[in-house]
Scaffold this motif. Structure first.
Motif, short mmCIF file in Angstrom:
data_model
loop_
_atom_site.label_atom_id
_atom_site.label_comp_id
_atom_site.label_asym_id
_atom_site.label_seq_id
_atom_site.Cartn_x
_atom_site.Cartn_y
_atom_site.Cartn_z
N GLY A 1 -31.10 -18.42 0.33
CA GLY A 1 -31.58 -18.09 -1.06
C GLY A 1 -31.49 -16.46 -1.12
N ARG A 2 -31.53 -15.72 0.11
CA ARG A 2 -30.68 -13.83 0.17
C ARG A 2 -29.65 -14.01 -0.29
NH1 ARG A 2 -34.20 -14.12 5.83
NH2 ARG A 2 -33.23 -11.50 5.88
N ASN A 3 -28.89 -14.07 -1.32
CA ASN A 3 -27.34 -13.99 -1.72
C ASN A 3 -27.11 -13.05 -1.27
OD1 ASN A 3 -27.51 -17.32 -1.94
ND2 ASN A 3 -28.35 -16.61 -4.22
N GLU A 4 -28.25 -11.78 -1.81
CA GLU A 4 -27.72 -10.74 -2.02
C GLU A 4 -27.27 -9.98 -0.16
OE1 GLU A 4 -29.88 -8.04 -3.99
OE2 GLU A 4 -29.57 -8.96 -5.99
N GLU A 5 -28.10 -10.28 0.23
CA GLU A 5 -28.80 -9.96 1.78
C GLU A 5 -27.00 -10.69 2.22
OE1 GLU A 5 -31.79 -10.25 4.44
OE2 GLU A 5 -33.27 -10.57 2.66
N ALA A 6 -26.59 -12.13 1.86
CA ALA A 6 -25.78 -12.64 2.32
C ALA A 6 -23.97 -11.53 2.09
CB ALA A 6 -25.23 -13.82 2.68
N LEU A 7 -24.39 -11.53 1.02
CA LEU A 7 -23.06 -10.22 0.10
C LEU A 7 -23.24 -9.66 1.05
CD1 LEU A 7 -23.49 -11.81 -3.46
CD2 LEU A 7 -21.42 -13.50 -1.76
N ARG A 8 -23.68 -8.76 1.16
CA ARG A 8 -23.59 -7.29 1.27
C ARG A 8 -22.95 -7.27 3.99
NH1 ARG A 8 -28.96 -5.96 -0.51
NH2 ARG A 8 -29.72 -6.30 0.99
N LEU A 9 -23.85 -8.44 3.68
CA LEU A 9 -23.43 -8.90 5.54
C LEU A 9 -22.18 -9.59 5.01
CD1 LEU A 9 -24.16 -9.35 8.07
CD2 LEU A 9 -25.02 -10.84 7.77
#
Length: 628
Positions: free
Chosen positions: A603-611
């Motif tokens: 659920g760490r979607n913001e980190e996933a999108l930045r990566l």
């Protein structure tokens, strides 16, 4: 090397002296005794021809010998056979009263010599293309002069490769397009080499066909002293056709010298520059004696003239046959003889072995061990070069056999190395630092070769088992050997860890020491990270390996923690290129990109999108630059 060159000078000087003496003797004999001269002359040339043909036959008989195969024995056999034809054709110089012999001697001799030169080109081009890449051939050792030489070599190699591709296109009736199998590092068959040889022979063939078919150009018999039976061979066109033929025959040897010049990536033992240069030097010294003598005696002594002209041909053909072909054959027979002697020495009773080692009794134990180790390492180095060449040529089983020979050198008891048994613990403890390096590299290389065999035939369980065994043995030996503490560079083991990660993904295997597969792979990752702690880009690869193992076992949080460490170290601009060179693929970028799914899973979607943005806009452009 200097002693060998001095020995060759003595042989050349002796040959010159004998040549002049025989010329004087023949010239002093009554010129009407043609029969005696021709019989003796014919017997001499026949013996020389038979000797050359025997070498050609022996080369063909030993064509399956691993030591000889890399020197292309089929081509060498044709090379010596062409020399034999030129040698026996020299007898035609003694029959100048016949139009047929006058017409035939020039085409046969020049075509045979040109064919020999073309074979040298074909062999050098084939072996160079197998070992070195295009950039390797363009590389120069140092200085602008070498750069120019390297570019010239590159152009010649590319031209020969284009000829070979044309041959493939013609042979496939247009199905295989020109350039579809391009690149200097590609499989080059004996047929490809032969096509290049034949194409390069076409100018000489055309010239000699014109020489034979056009009456005004063809050589014919002319009586110079009426009633004296003194004949000579002349052409109405003058010596120009002969001169052009000689130039066409000399050009291939010049080209062969160019592409045999020292270049990075081609071992010295597979270059024939020294042999060709020594042969040409010997021939030059001989020609300096024969040709002026021919000019001085003119047409008045036909026997001496025929002998000197034949000697001029032999002075070029025989040194080439010796330096290029016979030396290769002698190396093989000597190696076979040494192998038999070694086998016999192992069968000797203890008393006989003790007497055979008496000459070493004056040496200290450390001196004997040092001498033996240096001999083993030298033999291993030469065998490794040949094994690498077999692997590059696609002869995987032969490459495996060469690697087994290397490992056998380090068996203490003198037994042959067994893929199943491996090394004993005492043998591992006896390895020095350099020996350890050779053994580990050879085992990892053998594992890759067995992997290649398994991938080509997935039903080959033996290949799969030996692939895993070799890689595990390399890791185990490196871990146990006391000599590893003496190594200044421990990166020799890194490819073993990387290969084991691939094996873990693609094969089923049984871990050693009754360990579970999960525990074994975790220990692999930990050891890889520990070994590479002070070598940055290797450490990046080890962290990627460790994260992948954790991902495989469902430990995504631990894997993400490892990825965080990796991202603080990894610089794609700095590390990606060297990782590609060392490990074929940049696993770091791959594992960082894969970690976006793990972040999304938690659920760490913001980190996933930045990566994702980082991978797409920062990493992928660099990967395109590297043609990935």
């Amino acid at each position: 090397m200097k002693a060998q060159q001095q020995h060759q000078r003595y042989i050349a000087a002796g040959g010159l002296t004998l040549l002049v003496a025989l010329a004087v003797v023949i010239g002093s004999v009554d010129s009407t005794t043609y029969t005696y001269f021709r019989v003796c002359f014919g017997v001499l040339l026949f013996m020389i021809c038979v000797g050359q043909l025997k070498v050609a036959v022996d080369l063909y008989k030993h064509r399956n010998n691993l030591l000889l195969q890399l020197f292309q024995p089929d081509s060498l056999s044709l090379f010596v056979a062409a020399g034999a034809i030129a040698s026996i054709a020299s007898l035609l110089f003694a029959f100048s009263e016949y139009d047929a012999t006058c017409a035939l001697r020039q085409p046969i001799i020049l075509t045979s010599i040109t064919f020999m030169g073309n074979i040298l080109i074909g062999r050098a081009w084939r072996i160079g293309s197998i070992i070195g890449s295009t950039t390797t051939f363009a590389a120069s050792a140092s200085g602008d002069e070498m750069d120019v030489l390297g570019m010239s070599r590159l152009k010649v190699m590319n031209a020969l490769s284009t000829l070979s591709q044309l041959g493939r296109y013609v042979g496939s009736c247009g199905r295989e397009k020109i350039g579809s199998n391009s690149g200097i590092r590609r499989a080059i068959t004996f047929a490809d080499s032969n096509f290049v040889v034949v194409v390069l022979l076409i100018p000489q063939l055309v010239l000699q066909i014109v020489n034979l078919s056009v009456p005004s150009v063809r050589m014919g018999s002319v009586e110079i002293l009426e009633g004296e039976r003194h004949y000579t061979c002349e052409s109405r066109a003058g010596p120009y056709v002969l001169m052009v033929g000689i130039v066409l025959a000399a050009i291939p040897f010049g080209i062969s010298l160019l592409i045999n010049v020292k270049s990075k990536g081609v071992p010295d033992k597979f270059r024939e520059l020294d042999g060709i240069a020594a042969s040409m030097t010997s021939s030059l010294w001989m020609l300096l004696a024969t040709l002026p003598t021919v000019g001085m005696i003119g047409q008045t002594q036909p026997n001496a003239r025929a002998y000197l002209l034949a000697a001029s041909v032999l002075s070029f053909v025989l040194p080439l046959s010796y330096n290029i072909a016979l030396t290769r054959l002698q190396n093989v027979t000597m190696s076979t003889g040494h192998a038999r002697d070694d086998a016999k020495s192992k069968e000797k009773p203890p008393i006989q072995r003790q007497s055979s080692m008496q000459t070493l009794s004056d040496l200290s134990s450390s001196q004997r061990q040092s001498k033996r180790t240096s001999q083993i390492l030298k033999a291993a180095e030469e065998t490794a070069v040949m094994g690498k060449m077999f692997g590059t040529m696609g002869s995987t089983l032969k490459a495996v056999a060469m690697n087994r020979d290397i490992l056998t050198l380090f068996k203490v008891e003198g037994d042959d190395y067994s893929w199943e048994a491996g090394f004993t613990l005492s043998e591992i403890y006896s390895l020095g630092d350099k020996s350890l390096e050779v053994v580990v590299k050879t085992l990892i290389g053998s594992s890759k070769l067995w992997q290649r065999i398994f991938f080509s035939n997935p039903d080959n369980e033996e290949a799969k088992r030996r692939c895993v065994k070799c890689c595990m043995d390399a890791l185990d030996i490196f871990d146990r050997a006391p000599a590893k503490k003496q190594l200044s560079d421990r990166s020799i083991i890194y490819p073993g860890y990387s290969l084991m990660s691939i094996i873990a993904k693609t094969m089923t295997y049984v871990p050693p020491n009754n360990m579970s597969r999960e525990a074994f792979e975790l220990s692999l990752g930990e050891n890889f990270v520990k070994e590479t702690h002070y070598q940055q880009y290797h450490h990046c690869r080890a962290l990627a390996f460790q994260a992948d193992i954790m991902r495989k076992q469902g430990r995504y949080k631990d894997a993400l923690s490892v990825i965080d460490v990796l991202k603080t170290i990894y610089d794609i601009q700095l590390h990606s290129k060297v990782l590609m060179k060392e490990y074929v693929s940049d696993h770091c970028t791959e594992i960082v990109a894969a970690s976006t799914f793990w972040l999304h899973h938690y659920g760490r979607n913001e980190e996933a999108l930045r990566l994702c943005d980082h991978v797409i806009y920062t990493m992928l452009p660099e990967m395109r630059q590297l043609n990935l």
